[in-house]
Design an enzyme around this catalytic site. Structure first.
Site, mmCIF file in Angstrom:
data_model
loop_
_atom_site.group_PDB
_atom_site.id
_atom_site.type_symbol
_atom_site.label_atom_id
_atom_site.label_comp_id
_atom_site.label_asym_id
_atom_site.label_seq_id
_atom_site.Cartn_x
_atom_site.Cartn_y
_atom_site.Cartn_z
ATOM 1 N N LYS A 145 0.812 -1.216 0.000
ATOM 2 C CA LYS A 145 0.000 0.000 0.000
ATOM 3 C C LYS A 145 0.842 1.261 0.000
ATOM 4 O O LYS A 145 0.348 2.336 -0.287
ATOM 5 C CB LYS A 145 -1.009 -0.021 1.139
ATOM 6 C CG LYS A 145 -0.456 0.000 2.523
ATOM 7 C CD LYS A 145 -1.620 0.062 3.507
ATOM 8 C CE LYS A 145 -1.127 -0.166 4.908
ATOM 9 N NZ LYS A 145 -2.162 -0.605 5.813
ATOM 10 N N ARG A 146 2.107 1.146 0.297
ATOM 11 C CA ARG A 146 2.945 2.348 0.239
ATOM 12 C C ARG A 146 3.169 2.784 -1.207
ATOM 13 O O ARG A 146 3.527 3.920 -1.471
ATOM 14 C CB ARG A 146 4.289 2.089 0.910
ATOM 15 C CG ARG A 146 4.098 1.906 2.404
ATOM 16 C CD ARG A 146 5.201 2.491 3.216
ATOM 17 N NE ARG A 146 4.774 2.494 4.617
ATOM 18 C CZ ARG A 146 5.583 2.478 5.635
ATOM 19 N NH1 ARG A 146 6.880 2.463 5.437
ATOM 20 N NH2 ARG A 146 5.128 2.502 6.862
#
Ligand code: GLU
Length: 493
Positions: A254-255
């Protein structure tokens, strides 16, 4: 002939992940193609991290995509309960059986002792693993200590040499040396099973014939295989699906890429297009066509067409495919989908109270509150100039707030405020030092409705996405800063 039964077994510990949908899709297609059943089981033995909200989000997200299951916690079925937290007694029985047969043993080692053993092994440059300390305690002594209430776990025995052959449907036989395996904990001190025991017991009792799971589980396959052997059960066919990757080939995270299915829903992707795109991950239609429906995928499904190169989950490609789907809708259907997406009464009712007092005509609504219908906003970088803080401090503040908001599970104005408050408090700043930055990142403009209300209404996915984009606009966070700021984050209550 036995009926093919497959399953998806998500742990409800966070946002509904695209990886879960991807694995679910392939299990669904495999089962349907063989006229079999597809089951949903909730693996919630991690009591601290599992929540009912997350479980519900998984159900909703999979259903939004059009993935339906034949048995599961919410639809019932003959092999329930389908939630591991409701199957405690079952695991205890099987754990006892393994101990009685001598395949597992109670272990009384303290965390301190285990840490020390680990440190010593690391110092000797050995792979850290349990040293077998409790393996030779006589069964009656172990029983006496358990009866006296001594805290313990149950560990499985594993061979110390040789290789385990993992028969993978995609790779053929994969050899994994036993000396890489630890004496896995099967039952924790709280009496709950770990993934390994619960997963094997449930797949067996639920009649699962084929397990298609992510390849991150391949290295631990020998432990599962050993457990099947210890119990004397037939092992399901195993298939380790290639992991989804970011465009830079790293594991989808998700980064770097939004990973929550709900993000794609909020961004205005069509579920059919999303599912189609997931079907393109490592798989192709025999005629290589890009656009296909779930029914078509099931009709032509062939697991041997999965290719092992890590499939890249690429937003641009997904958007292109979504465009194909959108353009083929009838105009009426297109308009209806737009309405369902964000021009629905429910969403408008969330926004209305915040704009009503701020406009004199309806035509002023779009300029004031258009950002409620945007994916990205494009704030002017000058909106992030700060009276008190340097640009580096601005980035730090925003990054810390983003991390805090990424961990926030229940999304409402009070909790969002508390998150921001905790960060500014720690940095000895005031809420009003952070708000203009939040405002710029979320609304993309200089004035509008209250940003805290906007964040609540936009929801976690779009809020986090816009904060991340604003951070990137300001130059992003370097590796070194990530390390330093993560330490700071850990110190924030
Ligand atoms: N609970 C595991 C997960 O969340 C299941 C993995 C498996 O399919 O065995 O991924």
């Amino acid at each position: 002939m036995t009926t093919v039964r497959t399953r998806i077994a998500p742990s409800p510990t966070g946002d509904p992940h695209v990886g879960t949908a991807y694995i679910a899709l392939f299990n669904l297609c495999f089962a349907r193609q063989h006229g079999g059943q597809f089951i949903l089981r909730i693996e919630d033995t991690d009591q601290l991290r599992s929540t009912r909200e997350s479980e519900q989000q998984i159900f909703d997200a999979l259903r939004w995509l059009g993935i339906e299951w034949d048995e599961g916690p919410d639809v019932g079925g003959p092999h329930g309960p389908y939630r591991q937290s409701e199957r405690g007694e079952i695991y205890k029985k099987y754990s006892d059986e393994l101990v009685a047969k001598g395949h597992a043993f109670p272990c009384f080692c303290s965390a301190e002792r285990l840490d020390q053993v680990r440190a010593e092994q690391m110092a000797r440059k050995e792979t850290p693993r349990y040293d077998g300390h409790c393996m030779h305690i006589a069964p009656d002594e172990a029983q006496r200590r358990i009866a006296a209430g001594e805290s313990h776990v149950v560990r499985m025995k594993v061979p110390s040499e040789g290789v385990c052959v993992v028969p993978d449907m995609l790779r053929g036989d994969v050899e994994i040396p036993w000396d890489r395996m630890d004496m896995q904990v099967l039952m924790k001190a709280d009496g709950l099973p770990t993934y390994f025991l619960a997963n094997v017991v449930d797949d067996h009792l639920m009649g699962i014939t084929h397990v298609l799971r992510g390849e991150e589980w391949l290295p631990s396959a020998p432990k599962l295989i050993k457990l099947y052997e210890y119990f004397g059960w037939e092992q399901p066919k195993l298939c380790y699906m290639p992991l989804l990757r970011n465009p830079d080939k790293s594991k989808l995270s998700k980064r770097k890429n939004p990973t929550s299915i709900t993000f794609y829903e909020r961004m205005g992707y069509l579920p059919q297009a999303m599912l189609n795109y997931l079907g393109r991950m490592g798989w192709s239609m025999p005629d290589e066509r890009e656009k296909f429906s779930l029914a078509e995928m099931i009709e032509h499904f062939d697991i041997n067409r999965v290719s092992l190169g890590g499939p890249i989950f690429d937003l641009e490609k997904l958007s292109w495919l979504n465009g194909q789907w959108l353009r083929e809708l009838s105009v009426e259907h297109f308009a209806a989908e737009v309405q369902k997406w964000a021009l629905n009464p429910e969403y408008l009712m969330k926004i209305a109270p915040h704009v009503q007092g701020r406009v004199e005509t309806f035509s002023q609504i779009a300029p004031l509150a258009g950002f409620f219908f945007f994916g990205s906003v494009n704030p002017d970088i000058r909106l992030f100039e700060h009276k008190k803080l340097s640009q580096d401090q601005v980035r730090q503040l925003m990054q810390l707030i983003l991390w805090k908001l990424e961990a926030l599970r229940q999304w409402d104005k009070e909790r969002i405020t508390a998150c921001i408050q905790s960060v500014v408090g720690h940095l000895e700043l005031k809420l009003r030092d952070a708000m203009p930055l939040m405002f710029a990142a979320i609304t993309g403009q200089a004035s509008s409705v209250s940003v805290l209300d906007a964040m609540e209404i936009l929801g976690p996915d779009l809020t986090r996405f816009r904060l991340r984009q604003a951070l990137e606009l300001l130059g992003g966070t370097s590796k070194k800063e990530t390390k330093e700021w993560e330490k700071l984050l850990a110190a924030i209550a």
